[in-house]
Design an enzyme around this catalytic site. Structure first.
Site, PDB file in Angstrom:
ATOM      1  N   MET A 277      12.997  -5.355   3.748  1.00 39.34           N
ATOM      2  CA  MET A 277      12.529  -6.506   2.964  1.00 39.34           C
ATOM      3  C   MET A 277      12.825  -6.369   1.474  1.00 39.34           C
ATOM      4  O   MET A 277      12.119  -6.946   0.646  1.00 39.34           O
ATOM      5  CB  MET A 277      11.021  -6.671   3.169  1.00 39.34           C
ATOM      6  CG  MET A 277      10.600  -6.818   4.619  1.00 39.34           C
ATOM      7  SD  MET A 277       8.816  -6.926   4.769  1.00 39.34           S
ATOM      8  CE  MET A 277       8.613  -6.744   6.548  1.00 39.34           C
ATOM      9  N   SER A 278      13.843  -5.600   1.125  1.00 44.81           N
ATOM     10  CA  SER A 278      14.057  -5.355  -0.319  1.00 44.81           C
ATOM     11  C   SER A 278      15.518  -5.083  -0.627  1.00 44.81           C
ATOM     12  O   SER A 278      16.416  -5.413   0.148  1.00 44.81           O
ATOM     13  CB  SER A 278      13.218  -4.159  -0.762  1.00 44.81           C
ATOM     14  OG  SER A 278      13.727  -2.959  -0.181  1.00 44.81           O
TER      15      SER A 278
ATOM     16  N   HIS B 203       8.699  -7.117  -4.432  1.00 41.57           N
ATOM     17  CA  HIS B 203       9.504  -7.700  -3.362  1.00 41.57           C
ATOM     18  C   HIS B 203       9.454  -9.222  -3.456  1.00 41.57           C
ATOM     19  O   HIS B 203       8.483  -9.791  -3.953  1.00 41.57           O
ATOM     20  CB  HIS B 203       8.942  -7.300  -1.987  1.00 41.57           C
ATOM     21  CG  HIS B 203       8.809  -5.825  -1.789  1.00 41.57           C
ATOM     22  ND1 HIS B 203       7.814  -5.085  -2.375  1.00 41.57           N
ATOM     23  CD2 HIS B 203       9.556  -4.959  -1.058  1.00 41.57           C
ATOM     24  CE1 HIS B 203       7.953  -3.815  -2.011  1.00 41.57           C
ATOM     25  NE2 HIS B 203       8.997  -3.711  -1.223  1.00 41.57           N
TER      26      HIS B 203
ATOM     27  N   ASN C 186      11.188   3.311  11.472  1.00 37.49           N
ATOM     28  CA  ASN C 186      10.909   2.819  12.831  1.00 37.49           C
ATOM     29  C   ASN C 186      12.187   2.233  13.414  1.00 37.49           C
ATOM     30  O   ASN C 186      13.117   1.918  12.686  1.00 37.49           O
ATOM     31  CB  ASN C 186       9.834   1.718  12.785  1.00 37.49           C
ATOM     32  CG  ASN C 186      10.223   0.577  11.861  1.00 37.49           C
ATOM     33  OD1 ASN C 186      10.064   0.667  10.635  1.00 37.49           O
ATOM     34  ND2 ASN C 186      10.727  -0.497  12.423  1.00 37.49           N
TER      35      ASN C 186
ATOM     36  N   ALA D 240      12.421   1.660   2.598  1.00 39.69           N
ATOM     37  CA  ALA D 240      12.057   1.969   3.976  1.00 39.69           C
ATOM     38  C   ALA D 240      12.657   0.866   4.844  1.00 39.69           C
ATOM     39  O   ALA D 240      12.672  -0.300   4.445  1.00 39.69           O
ATOM     40  CB  ALA D 240      10.540   1.998   4.130  1.00 39.69           C
TER      41      ALA D 240
ATOM     42  N   SER E 138       8.997   2.019  -0.386  1.00 43.89           N
ATOM     43  CA  SER E 138       7.684   2.241   0.233  1.00 43.89           C
ATOM     44  C   SER E 138       7.511   3.683   0.686  1.00 43.89           C
ATOM     45  O   SER E 138       8.331   4.201   1.458  1.00 43.89           O
ATOM     46  CB  SER E 138       7.512   1.352   1.471  1.00 43.89           C
ATOM     47  OG  SER E 138       7.530   0.016   1.110  1.00 43.89           O
TER      48      SER E 138
ATOM     49  N   HIS F 278       2.887  -1.813   8.571  1.00 44.81           N
ATOM     50  CA  HIS F 278       3.046  -1.228   7.231  1.00 44.81           C
ATOM     51  C   HIS F 278       2.428   0.167   7.196  1.00 44.81           C
ATOM     52  O   HIS F 278       2.954   1.073   6.534  1.00 44.81           O
ATOM     53  CB  HIS F 278       2.403  -2.157   6.195  1.00 44.81           C
ATOM     54  CG  HIS F 278       2.664  -1.734   4.775  1.00 44.81           C
ATOM     55  ND1 HIS F 278       3.941  -1.533   4.270  1.00 44.81           N
ATOM     56  CD2 HIS F 278       1.818  -1.453   3.746  1.00 44.81           C
ATOM     57  CE1 HIS F 278       3.868  -1.156   3.003  1.00 44.81           C
ATOM     58  NE2 HIS F 278       2.590  -1.093   2.661  1.00 44.81           N
TER      59      HIS F 278
ATOM     60  N   HIS G  84       3.166   1.870  -3.083  1.00 44.24           N
ATOM     61  CA  HIS G  84       4.047   1.793  -4.253  1.00 44.24           C
ATOM     62  C   HIS G  84       3.251   2.185  -5.488  1.00 44.24           C
ATOM     63  O   HIS G  84       2.067   1.916  -5.589  1.00 44.24           O
ATOM     64  CB  HIS G  84       4.599   0.370  -4.423  1.00 44.24           C
ATOM     65  CG  HIS G  84       5.600  -0.009  -3.388  1.00 44.24           C
ATOM     66  ND1 HIS G  84       6.945  -0.038  -3.627  1.00 44.24           N
ATOM     67  CD2 HIS G  84       5.439  -0.362  -2.102  1.00 44.24           C
ATOM     68  CE1 HIS G  84       7.581  -0.391  -2.529  1.00 44.24           C
ATOM     69  NE2 HIS G  84       6.691  -0.599  -1.583  1.00 44.24           N
TER      70      HIS G  84
ATOM     71  N   TYR H 208       8.744 -11.173  -1.173  1.00 37.96           N
ATOM     72  CA  TYR H 208       7.612 -11.704  -0.404  1.00 37.96           C
ATOM     73  C   TYR H 208       6.295 -11.693  -1.179  1.00 37.96           C
ATOM     74  O   TYR H 208       5.322 -12.321  -0.757  1.00 37.96           O
ATOM     75  CB  TYR H 208       7.455 -10.974   0.940  1.00 37.96           C
ATOM     76  CG  TYR H 208       7.114  -9.501   0.852  1.00 37.96           C
ATOM     77  CD1 TYR H 208       5.867  -9.056   0.411  1.00 37.96           C
ATOM     78  CD2 TYR H 208       8.031  -8.544   1.250  1.00 37.96           C
ATOM     79  CE1 TYR H 208       5.558  -7.706   0.339  1.00 37.96           C
ATOM     80  CE2 TYR H 208       7.738  -7.193   1.180  1.00 37.96           C
ATOM     81  CZ  TYR H 208       6.498  -6.786   0.728  1.00 37.96           C
ATOM     82  OH  TYR H 208       6.193  -5.450   0.660  1.00 37.96           O
ATOM     83  N   GLU H 209       6.251 -11.003  -2.306  1.00 40.68           N
ATOM     84  CA  GLU H 209       4.980 -10.954  -3.041  1.00 40.68           C
ATOM     85  C   GLU H 209       4.681 -12.265  -3.751  1.00 40.68           C
ATOM     86  O   GLU H 209       3.567 -12.776  -3.686  1.00 40.68           O
ATOM     87  CB  GLU H 209       4.992  -9.783  -4.038  1.00 40.68           C
ATOM     88  CG  GLU H 209       4.959  -8.441  -3.312  1.00 40.68           C
ATOM     89  CD  GLU H 209       5.102  -7.272  -4.263  1.00 40.68           C
ATOM     90  OE1 GLU H 209       4.222  -7.092  -5.106  1.00 40.68           O
ATOM     91  OE2 GLU H 209       6.112  -6.547  -4.162  1.00 40.68           O
TER      92      GLU H 209
HETATM   93  N1  HPA Z   1      11.647  -4.429   9.226  1.00 42.67           N
HETATM   94  C1  HPA Z   1      11.573  -4.805   7.933  1.00 42.67           C
HETATM   95  N2  HPA Z   1      11.217  -3.991   6.961  1.00 42.67           N
HETATM   96  C2  HPA Z   1      10.898  -2.729   7.298  1.00 42.67           C
HETATM   97  C3  HPA Z   1      10.942  -2.276   8.622  1.00 42.67           C
HETATM   98  C4  HPA Z   1      11.341  -3.175   9.640  1.00 42.67           C
HETATM   99  O1  HPA Z   1      11.403  -2.854  10.838  1.00 42.67           O
HETATM  100  N3  HPA Z   1      10.555  -0.974   8.611  1.00 42.67           N
HETATM  101  C5  HPA Z   1      10.300  -0.654   7.314  1.00 42.67           C
HETATM  102  N4  HPA Z   1      10.509  -1.713   6.513  1.00 42.67           N
END
Ligand code: HPA
Length: 263
Positions: free
Chosen positions: A202-203, A77, A226, A107, A25, A238, A55, A79-80
């Site tokens: 998430m990947s 991903h 973050n 990310a 991402s 996001h 993306h 989740y998609e």
């Molecule tokens: N959690 C899950 N996926 C992420 C995060 C997070 O804090 N930051 C960027 N992708």
């Protein structure tokens, strides 16, 4: 898979690819640095239909720092569409094109106070917190993939040396895969921390498993966008991920360019 390999060879030439790179991402900028041919995933049968903002669903095959690479500008991903094997055909193509290694990027949120937004983290291992697996349904014994050395020690050493050479901090840590798309709760983050996770995202884990299944050497790098849920007062979103990713992307590009010069 073979149809896509034909399309790639027809457009980008027959020379073998040495390395694959999956961009996470907000990290898509690097695809533009490759001198080569860009092929939309839509032209490649079996490649994912990615619909996540931040993306760029193109495969770029060409030269980066003297190495012939295949850069995946986007991943699907779990989740998609609920498919943990969504990147299987893409990675099979990478292998068929001759690649020996894959570097995945993502990310992620940090659970370590010493790893801050804007920093990079090199994965030295991962926890499949989702319990899902892209090899479920695979019928051959090759499905029993050893994961003891999944994050390749040699690639990691080279990446660490490159990071040092270009003055970028590259701490190592454990990445925990959370299915998403909702972010984690603070209690989940506390749990993952107790379990040994350093960053959460998430990947990547499905691709590491698939790449090892295919016999590719793998390394993965997180761009920390973050602090994980409950670890700071900042909002997790996001939008924030996309806004923060370029800070890591600049460092990532420096490290990867140096790494490729020695690959
Ligand atoms: N959690 C899950 N996926 C992420 C995060 C997070 O804090 N930051 C960027 N992708």
């Amino acid at each position: 898979m073979s149809k896509s390999v034909e399309v790639i060879r027809a457009r980008a030439g027959d020379a073998p690819v040495r390395l694959g790179l999956i961009l996470g991402s907000g990290l898509g900028h690097l695809a533009g640095a490759v001198q080569g041919v860009s092929i939309p995933y839509a032209d490649l049968p079996g490649f994912p239909h990615v619909a996540v903002s931040g993306h760029n669903p193109n495969l770029v095959v060409g030269d980066l720092e003297g190495v012939r690479v295949a850069v995946f500008g986007a991943r699907e991903h779990y989740y998609e569409n609920g498919n943990p094997a969504a990147m299987r055909v893409a990675l099979e193509c990478l292998k068929a094109l001759g690649a020996e290694a894959l570097i995945a990027t993502n990310a992620a949120g940090s659970m370590r106070p010493d790893i801050r937004p804007g920093d990079l983290m090199l994965l030295n291992d991962h926890i499949n917190f989702s319990g899902l697996n892209p090899l479920i349904g695979e019928k051959t014994d090759a499905r029993f993939v050893p994961m003891t050395t999944a994050h390749d020690a040699g690639l990691r050493a080279a990446l660490r040396a490159s990071a040092e050479a270009v003055g970028v901090a590259l701490p190592e840590g454990v990445y925990a895969w959370y299915s998403g798309p909702s972010f984690e709760t603070p209690a989940e983050i506390r749990a993952i921390k107790i379990l040994g996770g350093d960053a959460v995202g998430m990947s990547t884990v499905p691709e590491v498993i698939l790449a090892r299944f295919l016999g590719l050497r793998v390394a993965a790098i997180s761009s920390i966008t973050n602090m994980a849920a409950g670890m700071s007062d900042e909002q997790i979103s996001h939008e924030h991920t996309k806004a923060m990713a370029p800070f890591g992307a600049v460092k990532l590009e420096k490290v990867l360019r140096h790494f490729l010069r020695g690959f």
